[in-house]
Design a protein around this motif. Structure first.
Motif, PDB file in Angstrom:
ATOM      1  N   MET A  91       0.854  -1.199   0.000  1.00 36.66           N
ATOM      2  CA  MET A  91       0.000   0.000   0.000  1.00 36.66           C
ATOM      3  C   MET A  91       0.887   1.246   0.000  1.00 36.66           C
ATOM      4  SD  MET A  91      -3.116  -1.126   0.017  1.00 36.66           S
ATOM      5  CE  MET A  91      -4.103   0.276   0.504  1.00 36.66           C
ATOM      6  N   ILE A  92       0.477   2.245  -0.788  1.00 39.62           N
ATOM      7  CA  ILE A  92       1.155   3.546  -0.787  1.00 39.62           C
ATOM      8  C   ILE A  92       0.155   4.592  -0.315  1.00 39.62           C
ATOM      9  CG2 ILE A  92       2.758   2.866  -2.610  1.00 39.62           C
ATOM     10  CD1 ILE A  92       1.070   4.607  -4.543  1.00 39.62           C
ATOM     11  N   GLY A  93       0.678   5.717   0.156  1.00 43.73           N
ATOM     12  CA  GLY A  93      -0.188   6.802   0.601  1.00 43.73           C
ATOM     13  C   GLY A  93      -0.813   6.584   1.969  1.00 43.73           C
ATOM     14  N   THR A  94      -0.237   5.703   2.759  1.00 44.47           N
ATOM     15  CA  THR A  94      -0.817   5.394   4.068  1.00 44.47           C
ATOM     16  C   THR A  94      -0.605   6.510   5.093  1.00 44.47           C
ATOM     17  OG1 THR A  94       1.177   4.206   4.752  1.00 44.47           O
ATOM     18  CG2 THR A  94      -0.581   2.900   3.725  1.00 44.47           C
ATOM     19  N   GLU A  95       0.282   7.464   4.799  1.00 46.10           N
ATOM     20  CA  GLU A  95       0.559   8.574   5.719  1.00 46.10           C
ATOM     21  C   GLU A  95      -0.316   9.788   5.448  1.00 46.10           C
ATOM     22  OE1 GLU A  95       2.976   8.419   8.238  1.00 46.10           O
ATOM     23  OE2 GLU A  95       3.164   6.302   7.708  1.00 46.10           O
ATOM     24  N   GLY A  96      -1.190   9.708   4.456  1.00 48.11           N
ATOM     25  CA  GLY A  96      -2.090  10.819   4.151  1.00 48.11           C
ATOM     26  C   GLY A  96      -1.682  11.577   2.904  1.00 48.11           C
ATOM     27  N   PRO A  97      -2.586  12.431   2.399  1.00 50.98           N
ATOM     28  CA  PRO A  97      -2.355  13.123   1.125  1.00 50.98           C
ATOM     29  C   PRO A  97      -1.341  14.269   1.184  1.00 50.98           C
ATOM     30  CG  PRO A  97      -4.456  13.769   2.058  1.00 50.98           C
ATOM     31  CD  PRO A  97      -3.916  12.679   2.937  1.00 50.98           C
ATOM     32  N   SER A  98      -0.909  14.661   2.364  1.00 55.59           N
ATOM     33  CA  SER A  98       0.043  15.772   2.436  1.00 55.59           C
ATOM     34  C   SER A  98       1.495  15.302   2.442  1.00 55.59           C
ATOM     35  CB  SER A  98      -0.228  16.623   3.679  1.00 55.59           C
ATOM     36  OG  SER A  98      -0.049  15.842   4.847  1.00 55.59           O
ATOM     37  N   LYS A 138       5.910  11.561  -4.699  1.00 52.83           N
ATOM     38  CA  LYS A 138       4.834  12.550  -4.645  1.00 52.83           C
ATOM     39  C   LYS A 138       3.642  11.966  -3.903  1.00 52.83           C
ATOM     40  CE  LYS A 138       4.138  11.277  -9.338  1.00 52.83           C
ATOM     41  NZ  LYS A 138       3.824  11.427 -10.651  1.00 52.83           N
ATOM     42  N   SER A 139       2.774  12.815  -3.472  1.00 52.46           N
ATOM     43  CA  SER A 139       1.630  12.364  -2.675  1.00 52.46           C
ATOM     44  C   SER A 139       0.544  11.751  -3.561  1.00 52.46           C
ATOM     45  CB  SER A 139       1.047  13.527  -1.877  1.00 52.46           C
ATOM     46  OG  SER A 139       0.523  14.502  -2.753  1.00 52.46           O
ATOM     47  N   VAL A 140      -0.298  10.942  -2.931  1.00 59.66           N
ATOM     48  CA  VAL A 140      -1.497  10.405  -3.585  1.00 59.66           C
ATOM     49  C   VAL A 140      -2.680  10.785  -2.699  1.00 59.66           C
ATOM     50  CG1 VAL A 140      -0.336   8.516  -4.779  1.00 59.66           C
ATOM     51  CG2 VAL A 140      -1.213   8.128  -2.491  1.00 59.66           C
ATOM     52  N   GLN A 141      -3.817  10.983  -3.302  1.00 53.15           N
ATOM     53  CA  GLN A 141      -4.995  11.454  -2.578  1.00 53.15           C
ATOM     54  C   GLN A 141      -5.465  10.457  -1.519  1.00 53.15           C
ATOM     55  OE1 GLN A 141      -5.749  14.536  -3.032  1.00 53.15           O
ATOM     56  NE2 GLN A 141      -7.365  14.514  -1.509  1.00 53.15           N
ATOM     57  N   ASN A 142      -5.499   9.172  -1.871  1.00 55.71           N
ATOM     58  CA  ASN A 142      -5.978   8.137  -0.956  1.00 55.71           C
ATOM     59  C   ASN A 142      -5.014   6.961  -0.954  1.00 55.71           C
ATOM     60  OD1 ASN A 142      -8.589   9.370  -0.357  1.00 55.71           O
ATOM     61  ND2 ASN A 142      -9.067   8.928  -2.497  1.00 55.71           N
ATOM     62  N   ALA A 143      -4.933   6.268   0.178  1.00 51.36           N
ATOM     63  CA  ALA A 143      -4.108   5.059   0.250  1.00 51.36           C
ATOM     64  C   ALA A 143      -4.636   4.045  -0.766  1.00 51.36           C
ATOM     65  CB  ALA A 143      -4.158   4.489   1.655  1.00 51.36           C
ATOM     66  N   ARG A 144      -3.695   3.372  -1.442  1.00 55.30           N
ATOM     67  CA  ARG A 144      -4.085   2.391  -2.455  1.00 55.30           C
ATOM     68  C   ARG A 144      -2.942   1.424  -2.686  1.00 55.30           C
ATOM     69  NH1 ARG A 144      -1.422   3.877  -7.184  1.00 55.30           N
ATOM     70  NH2 ARG A 144      -0.898   6.053  -7.399  1.00 55.30           N
ATOM     71  N   GLU A 145      -3.251   0.324  -3.387  1.00 53.39           N
ATOM     72  CA  GLU A 145      -2.214  -0.633  -3.762  1.00 53.39           C
ATOM     73  C   GLU A 145      -1.293  -0.001  -4.795  1.00 53.39           C
ATOM     74  OE1 GLU A 145      -4.045  -4.180  -5.261  1.00 53.39           O
ATOM     75  OE2 GLU A 145      -4.765  -4.779  -3.279  1.00 53.39           O
TER      76      GLU A 145
END
Length: 144
Positions: A44-51, A118-125
């Protein structure tokens, strides 16, 4: 029962009973298998939030290298092998940091193309374009 079959039958039964009394080998002693792994779990990526960046840390594999597996705790099938000093992005921790989900580039390709800085809006695979997998905790130098 014919007399000639008594001895071979007794030998087969004794061997079967002896096999039952031996303990199973520990999970870490399981042989490598070829083909599909027994378990697969995408990183999973983006588990720390969109910022924050999609993966939190760029690290280096410790000297001696490490194996990359298909899922945390799944050590029967090796997905890839990374050399000591290889650069990986730590994206997820599992089982109290016993396992890290990583993203890494193929040899000879630019690690920046993985897109996890770079950031992602929501955690995803993680879906690529780079490779991903799971390594045992303690096999990388954090922030390396």
């Amino acid at each position: 029962m014919k007399q000639g079959l008594v001895f071979p039958l007794a030998a087969v039964m004794a061997a079967a009973l002896a096999a039952c009394s031996q303990p199973a080998p520990p999970a870490d002693n399981a042989p490598d298998v070829v083909g599909e792994p027994l378990a697969t779990r995408a990183v999973m990526i983006g588990t720390e939030g969109p910022s924050l960046p999609a993966c939190s840390s760029i690290s280096r594999v410790k000297d001696g290298g490490t194996d990359v597996y298909w899922a945390p705790g799944e050590t029967r099938a090796v997905k890839a092998r990374l050399a000591g000093g290889a650069r990986v992005s730590l994206c997820e921790a599992a089982e109290n940091d016993a396992w890290f989900g990583i993203v890494f580039s193929a040899p000879g390709t630019d690690p920046d193309m993985c897109g996890v800085g770079k950031s992602v809006q929501n955690a995803r695979e993680y879906q690529g374009p780079c490779r991903w997998g799971w390594i045992k905790g303690g096999t990388v130098r954090l922030g390396g």
